[in-house]
Design a protein around this motif. Structure first.
Motif, mmCIF file in Angstrom:
data_model
loop_
_atom_site.group_PDB
_atom_site.id
_atom_site.type_symbol
_atom_site.label_atom_id
_atom_site.label_comp_id
_atom_site.label_asym_id
_atom_site.label_seq_id
_atom_site.Cartn_x
_atom_site.Cartn_y
_atom_site.Cartn_z
ATOM 1 N N VAL A 63 92.769 44.293 67.891
ATOM 2 C CA VAL A 63 92.686 44.045 66.444
ATOM 3 C C VAL A 63 93.581 42.862 66.067
ATOM 4 O O VAL A 63 94.721 42.771 66.539
ATOM 5 N N TYR A 64 93.061 41.981 65.225
ATOM 6 C CA TYR A 64 93.878 40.919 64.641
ATOM 7 C C TYR A 64 94.079 41.226 63.163
ATOM 8 O O TYR A 64 93.103 41.380 62.426
ATOM 9 N N MET A 65 95.343 41.358 62.746
ATOM 10 C CA MET A 65 95.650 41.623 61.339
ATOM 11 C C MET A 65 95.460 40.325 60.567
ATOM 12 O O MET A 65 96.123 39.328 60.859
ATOM 13 N N SER A 66 94.548 40.346 59.598
ATOM 14 C CA SER A 66 94.208 39.097 58.922
ATOM 15 C C SER A 66 93.569 39.375 57.571
ATOM 16 O O SER A 66 92.772 40.308 57.437
ATOM 17 N N ILE A 73 91.164 43.047 60.911
ATOM 18 C CA ILE A 73 91.362 44.056 59.869
ATOM 19 C C ILE A 73 92.413 43.556 58.888
ATOM 20 O O ILE A 73 93.445 42.997 59.294
ATOM 21 N N SER A 74 92.145 43.751 57.591
ATOM 22 C CA SER A 74 93.074 43.403 56.517
ATOM 23 C C SER A 74 93.629 44.689 55.933
ATOM 24 O O SER A 74 92.964 45.723 55.944
ATOM 25 N N ILE A 75 94.843 44.627 55.414
ATOM 26 C CA ILE A 75 95.350 45.812 54.700
ATOM 27 C C ILE A 75 95.152 45.679 53.203
ATOM 28 O O ILE A 75 95.516 46.578 52.440
ATOM 29 N N GLY A 76 94.564 44.578 52.739
ATOM 30 C CA GLY A 76 94.316 44.429 51.311
ATOM 31 C C GLY A 76 94.103 42.974 50.954
ATOM 32 O O GLY A 76 94.489 42.082 51.712
ATOM 33 N N ASP A 77 93.510 42.746 49.791
ATOM 34 C CA ASP A 77 93.171 41.378 49.382
ATOM 35 C C ASP A 77 94.351 40.687 48.725
ATOM 36 O O ASP A 77 94.375 40.470 47.507
ATOM 37 N N PHE A 78 95.343 40.397 49.548
ATOM 38 C CA PHE A 78 96.511 39.618 49.140
ATOM 39 C C PHE A 78 97.030 38.960 50.404
ATOM 40 O O PHE A 78 96.651 39.343 51.507
ATOM 41 N N VAL A 79 97.885 37.953 50.233
ATOM 42 C CA VAL A 79 98.365 37.221 51.406
ATOM 43 C C VAL A 79 99.847 37.471 51.617
ATOM 44 O O VAL A 79 100.653 37.334 50.706
ATOM 45 N N LEU A 80 100.185 37.860 52.836
ATOM 46 C CA LEU A 80 101.570 38.128 53.221
ATOM 47 C C LEU A 80 102.078 36.953 54.059
ATOM 48 O O LEU A 80 101.360 35.996 54.301
ATOM 49 N N THR A 81 103.332 37.048 54.488
ATOM 50 C CA THR A 81 103.889 35.947 55.294
ATOM 51 C C THR A 81 103.601 36.129 56.780
ATOM 52 O O THR A 81 103.779 35.200 57.556
ATOM 53 N N GLY A 82 103.177 37.319 57.188
ATOM 54 C CA GLY A 82 102.910 37.540 58.606
ATOM 55 C C GLY A 82 102.181 38.844 58.811
ATOM 56 O O GLY A 82 102.058 39.654 57.884
ATOM 57 N N GLY A 83 101.704 39.082 60.027
ATOM 58 C CA GLY A 83 100.911 40.271 60.316
ATOM 59 C C GLY A 83 101.725 41.490 60.718
ATOM 60 O O GLY A 83 101.142 42.540 61.028
ATOM 61 N N GLU A 84 103.069 41.397 60.720
ATOM 62 C CA GLU A 84 103.880 42.519 61.217
ATOM 63 C C GLU A 84 103.806 43.738 60.303
ATOM 64 O O GLU A 84 103.631 44.865 60.791
ATOM 65 N N LEU A 85 103.977 43.529 58.992
ATOM 66 C CA LEU A 85 103.882 44.687 58.086
ATOM 67 C C LEU A 85 102.486 45.307 58.159
ATOM 68 O O LEU A 85 102.365 46.535 58.303
ATOM 69 N N PRO A 86 101.417 44.508 58.104
ATOM 70 C CA PRO A 86 100.080 45.086 58.278
ATOM 71 C C PRO A 86 99.940 45.871 59.587
ATOM 72 O O PRO A 86 99.350 46.962 59.603
ATOM 73 N N ALA A 87 100.482 45.350 60.689
ATOM 74 C CA ALA A 87 100.358 46.056 61.973
ATOM 75 C C ALA A 87 101.060 47.404 61.909
ATOM 76 O O ALA A 87 100.542 48.412 62.404
ATOM 77 N N CYS A 96 99.633 40.054 65.730
ATOM 78 C CA CYS A 96 100.211 39.677 64.433
ATOM 79 C C CYS A 96 100.279 38.159 64.353
ATOM 80 O O CYS A 96 100.910 37.523 65.201
ATOM 81 N N GLY A 97 99.638 37.603 63.335
ATOM 82 C CA GLY A 97 99.655 36.154 63.165
ATOM 83 C C GLY A 97 100.734 35.713 62.198
ATOM 84 O O GLY A 97 101.195 36.502 61.357
ATOM 85 N N HIS A 98 101.137 34.467 62.350
ATOM 86 C CA HIS A 98 102.078 33.860 61.405
ATOM 87 C C HIS A 98 101.555 32.500 61.011
ATOM 88 O O HIS A 98 100.514 32.070 61.483
ATOM 89 N N TYR A 99 102.291 31.804 60.154
ATOM 90 C CA TYR A 99 101.914 30.461 59.695
ATOM 91 C C TYR A 99 100.523 30.524 59.079
ATOM 92 O O TYR A 99 100.215 31.429 58.324
ATOM 93 N N GLU A 100 99.650 29.570 59.453
ATOM 94 C CA GLU A 100 98.295 29.542 58.885
ATOM 95 C C GLU A 100 97.302 30.335 59.736
ATOM 96 O O GLU A 100 96.098 30.196 59.578
ATOM 97 N N GLY A 101 97.817 31.121 60.663
ATOM 98 C CA GLY A 101 96.940 31.926 61.511
ATOM 99 C C GLY A 101 97.000 31.484 62.959
ATOM 100 O O GLY A 101 97.992 30.882 63.388
HETATM 101 N N1 4GX Z 1 96.127 42.049 55.944
HETATM 102 N N2 4GX Z 1 98.566 38.140 56.797
HETATM 103 C C1 4GX Z 1 97.942 37.091 58.929
HETATM 104 C C2 4GX Z 1 98.178 34.684 59.267
HETATM 105 C C3 4GX Z 1 96.796 34.242 58.901
HETATM 106 C C4 4GX Z 1 96.559 33.303 57.884
HETATM 107 C C5 4GX Z 1 95.259 32.919 57.611
HETATM 108 C C6 4GX Z 1 94.492 34.379 59.298
HETATM 109 C C7 4GX Z 1 94.233 33.442 58.326
HETATM 110 C C8 4GX Z 1 97.291 40.205 56.167
HETATM 111 C C9 4GX Z 1 96.654 41.073 55.243
HETATM 112 C C10 4GX Z 1 98.021 38.973 55.830
HETATM 113 C C11 4GX Z 1 99.303 36.924 56.415
HETATM 114 C C12 4GX Z 1 98.518 38.322 58.243
HETATM 115 C C13 4GX Z 1 98.719 35.718 57.104
HETATM 116 N N3 4GX Z 1 95.755 34.770 59.583
HETATM 117 N N4 4GX Z 1 97.118 40.737 57.368
HETATM 118 N N5 4GX Z 1 98.665 35.884 58.552
HETATM 119 N N6 4GX Z 1 96.562 40.939 53.927
HETATM 120 O O1 4GX Z 1 98.147 38.681 54.669
HETATM 121 O O2 4GX Z 1 96.394 41.858 57.250
#
Ligand code: 4GX
Length: 231
Positions: free
Chosen positions: A87-90, A133-147, A114-119
């Motif tokens: 799974v990629y948290m995104s 998989i996303s945990i919700g329609d908002f943008v976080l700074t990284g995938g650790e909390l979602p994971a 867990c991704g960081h930066y722009e993915g």
């Molecule tokens: N539910 N984030 C991933 C990096 C990223 C940026 C752009 C793909 C495209 C998130 C969420 C989330 C922050 C994890 C950006 N990946 N993850 N990260 N909402 O916001 O799962």
């Protein structure tokens, strides 16, 4: 069930999942959670894991090779026949819900990126990821909390993690309705008393009251859940 988490911040993940019920479940052996530092797989002398995107644009991307090598190291020693899912948290993924958590709990092995930066480089998603998989329609700074949220939601469905397995069946969402209000001592608080029926000891009436309350609370707070139920 085993969870492997690929991250740039393994201490963060270990800390969050080392506490409380999930921490205890790790100690009892009901689940195994192992975090892996992607930076350990960088071949760069400065241990770099990110670079600028081809074609230009803002920010940095996580490079594919360190993630791929980290993934290969995780797989080493696991049978190919194992029921495994990556799974990629995104924020691009389908939003996590209880049904998805139940589905993921059927695997023997979840590997979470867990991704960081722009993915991450798109080729790593093509090559190793089964599902975003996303945990919700908002943008976080990284995938650790979602994971951590994903592991928590899935792990509590694994046998032996919760003390009383009945807990997860009666809770909100399991039946498609929200949970009824609950009360504990004292019987009076700030002039408000516990509903009479709950003190009556009449179990049929209590069950009926709770059903009505569940419906009323759901109608008030999350009416869209009722529409979903009728579908
Ligand atoms: N539910 N984030 C991933 C990096 C990223 C940026 C752009 C793909 C495209 C998130 C969420 C989330 C922050 C994890 C950006 N990946 N993850 N990260 N909402 O916001 O799962």
């Amino acid at each position: 069930m085993r969870f492997d988490i690929m991250t740039l911040f393994p201490d963060f993940v270990d800390h969050v999942l080392g506490e409380s019920i999930i921490g205890r479940a790790q100690k009892s052996g009901a689940i195994t959670v192992c975090s892996h530092n992607i930076r350990d797989y960088s071949k760069d002398k400065h241990r770099r894991v990110d670079d600028t995107p081809y074609g230009g644009g803002k920010g940095m991307l996580m490079m594919a090779p360190p993630i791929y090598d980290c993934y290969q190291a995780i797989l080493a020693g696991y049978p190919a026949a194992e029921k495994r899912h990556v799974v990629y948290m995104s924020p691009r993924g389908r939003v996590l819900n209880q049904e998805k958590a139940r589905e993921l709990a059927q695997y023997d092995h979840l590997v979470i990126l867990c991704g960081h930066y722009e993915g991450v480089d798109a080729r790593i998603i093509e090559e190793i990821v089964d599902e975003e998989i996303s945990i919700g329609d908002f943008v976080l700074t990284g995938g650790e909390l979602p994971a951590c949220i994903l592991v928590d939601a899935v792990a509590r469905l694994v046998e032996g993690v919760l003390a009383d397995p009945e807990c997860y069946e009666k809770e909100s969402f399991s039946g498609g309705l929200l949970e009824y209000p609950q009360y504990t001592r004292p019987v009076e608080f700030l002039g408000k008393t516990v509903p009479e029926v709950l003190l009556s000891g009449h179990h049929a009436n209590i069950d009926k009251w709770r059903e009505e309350q569940s419906l009323a609370v759901t109608r008030k707070l999350r009416p869209e859940l009722l529409e979903k139920q009728q579908e």
